[in-house]
Design a protein around this motif. Structure first.
Motif, PDB file in Angstrom:
ATOM      1  N   LEU A   1      -3.328  -5.931  19.899  1.00  0.00           N
ATOM      2  CA  LEU A   1      -3.301  -4.479  19.747  1.00  0.00           C
ATOM      3  C   LEU A   1      -2.980  -3.893  18.529  1.00  0.00           C
ATOM      4  N   ALA A   2      -2.892  -4.923  17.435  1.00  0.00           N
ATOM      5  CA  ALA A   2      -2.842  -4.372  15.999  1.00  0.00           C
ATOM      6  C   ALA A   2      -3.628  -5.016  15.275  1.00  0.00           C
ATOM      7  N   LEU A   3      -4.378  -4.110  14.571  1.00  0.00           N
ATOM      8  CA  LEU A   3      -5.509  -4.655  13.684  1.00  0.00           C
ATOM      9  C   LEU A   3      -4.856  -5.342  12.278  1.00  0.00           C
ATOM     10  N   ASP A   4      -5.402  -6.303  11.921  1.00  0.00           N
ATOM     11  CA  ASP A   4      -5.197  -6.980  10.651  1.00  0.00           C
ATOM     12  C   ASP A   4      -5.611  -6.219   9.724  1.00  0.00           C
ATOM     13  N   LEU A   5      -4.712  -5.525   8.808  1.00  0.00           N
ATOM     14  CA  LEU A   5      -5.067  -4.828   7.858  1.00  0.00           C
ATOM     15  C   LEU A   5      -5.858  -5.436   6.450  1.00  0.00           C
ATOM     16  N   SER A   6      -5.778  -6.688   6.519  1.00  0.00           N
ATOM     17  CA  SER A   6      -6.487  -7.489   5.439  1.00  0.00           C
ATOM     18  C   SER A   6      -7.905  -7.342   5.366  1.00  0.00           C
ATOM     19  N   ALA A   7      -8.378  -6.545   6.343  1.00  0.00           N
ATOM     20  CA  ALA A   7      -9.777  -6.360   6.672  1.00  0.00           C
ATOM     21  C   ALA A   7     -10.234  -5.193   5.531  1.00  0.00           C
ATOM     22  N   PHE A   8      -9.287  -4.440   5.053  1.00  0.00           N
ATOM     23  CA  PHE A   8      -9.463  -3.293   4.136  1.00  0.00           C
ATOM     24  C   PHE A   8      -8.946  -3.925   2.555  1.00  0.00           C
ATOM     25  N   LYS A   9      -9.938  -3.827   1.884  1.00  0.00           N
ATOM     26  CA  LYS A   9      -9.608  -4.137   0.349  1.00  0.00           C
ATOM     27  C   LYS A   9      -9.515  -3.192  -0.653  1.00  0.00           C
ATOM     28  N   ASP A  10      -9.187  -1.944  -0.116  1.00  0.00           N
ATOM     29  CA  ASP A  10      -8.831  -0.807  -1.176  1.00  0.00           C
ATOM     30  C   ASP A  10      -7.653  -0.415  -1.366  1.00  0.00           C
ATOM     31  N   TYR A  11      -6.597  -1.061  -0.590  1.00  0.00           N
ATOM     32  CA  TYR A  11      -5.393  -0.646  -0.863  1.00  0.00           C
ATOM     33  C   TYR A  11      -4.389  -1.701  -0.721  1.00  0.00           C
ATOM     34  N   ASN A  12      -3.417  -2.024  -1.843  1.00  0.00           N
ATOM     35  CA  ASN A  12      -2.498  -3.097  -2.081  1.00  0.00           C
ATOM     36  C   ASN A  12      -1.166  -2.531  -1.460  1.00  0.00           C
ATOM     37  N   ILE A  13      -0.833  -3.190  -0.316  1.00  0.00           N
ATOM     38  CA  ILE A  13       0.457  -2.962   0.088  1.00  0.00           C
ATOM     39  C   ILE A  13       1.505  -3.208  -0.660  1.00  0.00           C
ATOM     40  N   ASP A  14       1.568  -4.322  -1.063  1.00  0.00           N
ATOM     41  CA  ASP A  14       2.852  -5.106  -1.689  1.00  0.00           C
ATOM     42  C   ASP A  14       2.859  -4.101  -2.998  1.00  0.00           C
ATOM     43  N   GLU A  15       1.941  -3.824  -3.716  1.00  0.00           N
ATOM     44  CA  GLU A  15       2.034  -3.075  -4.908  1.00  0.00           C
ATOM     45  C   GLU A  15       2.523  -1.628  -4.527  1.00  0.00           C
TER      46      GLU A  15
ATOM     47  N   MET B   1       4.167  -0.389  -1.972  1.00  0.00           N
ATOM     48  CA  MET B   1       5.199  -0.297  -1.154  1.00  0.00           C
ATOM     49  C   MET B   1       6.470  -1.050  -1.574  1.00  0.00           C
ATOM     50  N   GLY B   2       6.374  -2.115  -2.547  1.00  0.00           N
ATOM     51  CA  GLY B   2       7.187  -2.890  -3.284  1.00  0.00           C
ATOM     52  C   GLY B   2       7.551  -4.337  -2.377  1.00  0.00           C
ATOM     53  N   PRO B   3       8.436  -4.932  -2.832  1.00  0.00           N
ATOM     54  CA  PRO B   3       8.799  -6.253  -2.078  1.00  0.00           C
ATOM     55  C   PRO B   3       9.389  -6.140  -0.738  1.00  0.00           C
ATOM     56  N   ASP B   4      10.211  -5.180  -0.300  1.00  0.00           N
ATOM     57  CA  ASP B   4      10.552  -5.025   1.071  1.00  0.00           C
ATOM     58  C   ASP B   4       9.523  -5.038   2.028  1.00  0.00           C
ATOM     59  N   ALA B   5       8.422  -4.577   1.665  1.00  0.00           N
ATOM     60  CA  ALA B   5       7.057  -4.500   2.681  1.00  0.00           C
ATOM     61  C   ALA B   5       6.925  -5.959   3.223  1.00  0.00           C
ATOM     62  N   LYS B   6       6.984  -7.134   2.484  1.00  0.00           N
ATOM     63  CA  LYS B   6       6.620  -8.256   3.034  1.00  0.00           C
ATOM     64  C   LYS B   6       7.727  -8.703   4.228  1.00  0.00           C
ATOM     65  N   LEU B   7       8.795  -8.243   4.367  1.00  0.00           N
ATOM     66  CA  LEU B   7       9.633  -8.350   5.608  1.00  0.00           C
ATOM     67  C   LEU B   7       8.807  -7.866   6.789  1.00  0.00           C
ATOM     68  N   TRP B   8       7.812  -7.198   6.849  1.00  0.00           N
ATOM     69  CA  TRP B   8       7.036  -6.733   7.944  1.00  0.00           C
ATOM     70  C   TRP B   8       5.737  -7.556   8.184  1.00  0.00           C
ATOM     71  N   THR B   9       5.577  -8.514   7.390  1.00  0.00           N
ATOM     72  CA  THR B   9       4.223  -9.353   7.541  1.00  0.00           C
ATOM     73  C   THR B   9       4.498 -10.271   8.894  1.00  0.00           C
ATOM     74  N   ILE B  10       3.403 -10.697   9.315  1.00  0.00           N
ATOM     75  CA  ILE B  10       3.488 -11.701  10.364  1.00  0.00           C
ATOM     76  C   ILE B  10       2.238 -12.714  10.140  1.00  0.00           C
ATOM     77  N   ASP B  11       2.854 -13.926   9.925  1.00  0.00           N
ATOM     78  CA  ASP B  11       1.874 -15.039   9.465  1.00  0.00           C
ATOM     79  C   ASP B  11       1.398 -14.508   8.118  1.00  0.00           C
ATOM     80  N   ASN B  12       2.024 -14.020   7.308  1.00  0.00           N
ATOM     81  CA  ASN B  12       1.637 -13.476   5.797  1.00  0.00           C
ATOM     82  C   ASN B  12       0.428 -12.345   5.884  1.00  0.00           C
ATOM     83  N   LYS B  13       0.429 -11.774   7.060  1.00  0.00           N
ATOM     84  CA  LYS B  13      -0.473 -10.576   7.170  1.00  0.00           C
ATOM     85  C   LYS B  13       0.168  -9.369   7.598  1.00  0.00           C
ATOM     86  N   TYR B  14      -0.371  -8.396   7.249  1.00  0.00           N
ATOM     87  CA  TYR B  14       0.160  -6.965   7.620  1.00  0.00           C
ATOM     88  C   TYR B  14      -0.678  -6.464   8.731  1.00  0.00           C
TER      89      TYR B  14
END
Length: 448
Positions: free
Chosen positions: A127-141, A143-156
């Motif tokens: 029920l949650a789309l893998d956002l890596s399908a979109f290439k026009d927005y760098n989440i890490d850049e 939102m900063g390093p804390d964003a990584k805490l929300w990854t699942i198997d290194n994906k957003y």
């Protein structure tokens, strides 16, 4: 023969179309149009009107506390993509309502996750789309390093959108009356236990804990040292967790400085409004309380609010992290037929579109959002009702943070056990042993 019939029929259709076009041209000419037959007027007649995309976003914040202003601003700027907001209460029944909508194909294109476990469960349910399908927005850049805490198997599978922090709300007038200073950043739960006992009165609790933060002190210590040990077995029964449960129970049953767990959950005690009414001297909650604390019309108060960082169970800094980082993780429903439109809205929302939410304490996390403007909105008209020094140190301070990665099944089994303890049906030793045993069983069954 067939070709001849086709040619004759096709020619007849073309002649008929030419007559129709000629009639259209004559009408247009009579009204002053300079369009010639078979050009602009024909294109206009055959071009289908552009369909407006309709999106629905689900969130836990009341519409009047910012979300409605957000979607109104978007809808005004984007007539081709219109968004409506659906509120769900962020509790078990409310999340069940959202999950049902997602699974049954009801209108739910975007939705907000407030815990990692909910996001993980929705990802596993497709029920949650893998956002890596979109290439026009760098989440890490962005939102900063804390964003990584929300990854699942290194994906957003969701975009973290706001700065997240839990802390202790203090009735500054009550502190002054009791001769207590605003606590230092490194205070402990033993210190808070003393504060709560001194601040307790007949019609005022020393400490109130919002339901969503009830396991905060236990998770803050356990996450820092690990939910599992080096050998891969459960660490839910670690000594700091034991102390966290015990000190809470003592404050309820012995000191009577905070409500009994059963009473609070059965009555659905509104801890935030009780604090703002002066019925609690301290409140353990998050920044979301600002939406009521800033609303002096509906929640009038005569006292100033100060802030303290969360107390530690141990003085050892390596045995404590703050439940904070980033939050309000917005996902796109993998079943939505309008994923591209949803993504366009989500990028706009994260990079500043969410600013109207700031007055309720939701400060945007994106580096491209105007944080100064967000802070102004947060405190607009109520600056004097807060202790500015503690607000800057705590609400806008920088702390080592964590996001709980416990699976929802483990959260549920742990709750089943600690409820028996808080309700007096099981001692602490058996509570901890049962937690660890059930966690170990879960780990074995779900071993990767």
């Amino acid at each position: 023969m067939n070709k001849a019939k086709w040619f004759t029929g096709g020619l007849s259709l073309l002649m008929a179309a030419g007559v129709t076009a000629g009639c259209g041209s004559s009408d247009s000419g009579a009204s002053g149009s300079s369009a010639s037959p078979g050009t602009a007027s024909t294109a206009a007649a055959t071009q289908a009107p552009k369909k407006t995309v309709q999106l629905k976003m689900w969130g836990g914040v009341p519409a009047e506390s910012g979300p409605q202003a957000v979607v109104d601003a978007w809808n005004k700027q984007n007539p081709d993509i219109q968004v409506t907001y659906e509120r769900f209460v962020n509790d078990d029944p409310g999340n069940l309502k959202l999950d049902t909508a997602l699974m049954t194909g009801q209108d739910a294109d975007l939705y907000v996750n407030y815990t990692y476990s909910r996001l993980q469960k929705r990802k596993e349910s497709g029920l949650a789309l893998d956002l890596s399908a979109f290439k026009d927005y760098n989440i890490d850049e962005k939102m900063g390093p804390d964003a990584k805490l929300w990854t699942i198997d290194n994906k957003y599978y969701g975009l973290p959108t706001k700065k997240n922090l839990s802390f202790i709300w203090l009735n500054k007038n009550a502190l002054d009356e009791a001769g207590l200073p605003i606590p230092p950043l490194d205070w402990t739960w033993d210190d808070m236990k003393t504060y709560a006992a001194k601040l307790k009165k007949d019609k005022r609790w020393g400490l109130l804990i919002h339901e969503s933060n009830y396991m905060g002190q236990v998770d803050a210590a356990t996450a820092a040292i690990g939910y599992t040990k080096a050998d891969g077995t459960s660490n839910l029964n670690n000594p700091l967790a034991s102390k966290g449960f015990e000190i809470s129970f003592d404050m309820m049953a012995k000191d009577k400085s905070m409500p009994m767990y059963g009473e609070q959950m059965t009555s659905k005690m509104p801890t935030d409004t009780m604090f703002l009414k002066g019925e609690g001297a301290m409140l353990y909650a998050g920044e979301f309380i600002f939406r009521n604390a800033n609303n002096l019309k509906d929640y009038p108060r005569s006292f100033k609010i100060a802030f303290a960082a969360l107390p530690r169970l141990s003085k050892n800094e390596t045995e404590f992290k703050y439940p904070a980082g980033l939050g309000d993780v917005v996902s796109i429903n993998a079943k939505s037929p309008n994923k591209e439109a949803a993504w366009k809205f989500l990028k706009w929302y994260a990079d500043g579109g969410m600013l109207p939410m700031a007055s309720g304490g939701r400060l945007p996390a994106s580096k491209d959002a105007n944080v100064d403007e967000a802070v102004k909105l947060l405190l607009a008209g109520v600056e004097t009702t807060y202790d500015q020094d503690s607000l800057k140190k705590v609400v806008f301070g920088k702390f080592p943070t964590f996001v709980s990665t416990l699976e929802q099944q483990v959260i549920d089994l742990r709750k089943e056990e600690f409820e028996k303890y808080f309700l007096g049906k099981q001692d602490l030793k058996n509570t901890l042993e049962n937690m660890a045993k059930r966690h170990n069983d879960f780990l074995k069954q779900n071993k990767k």
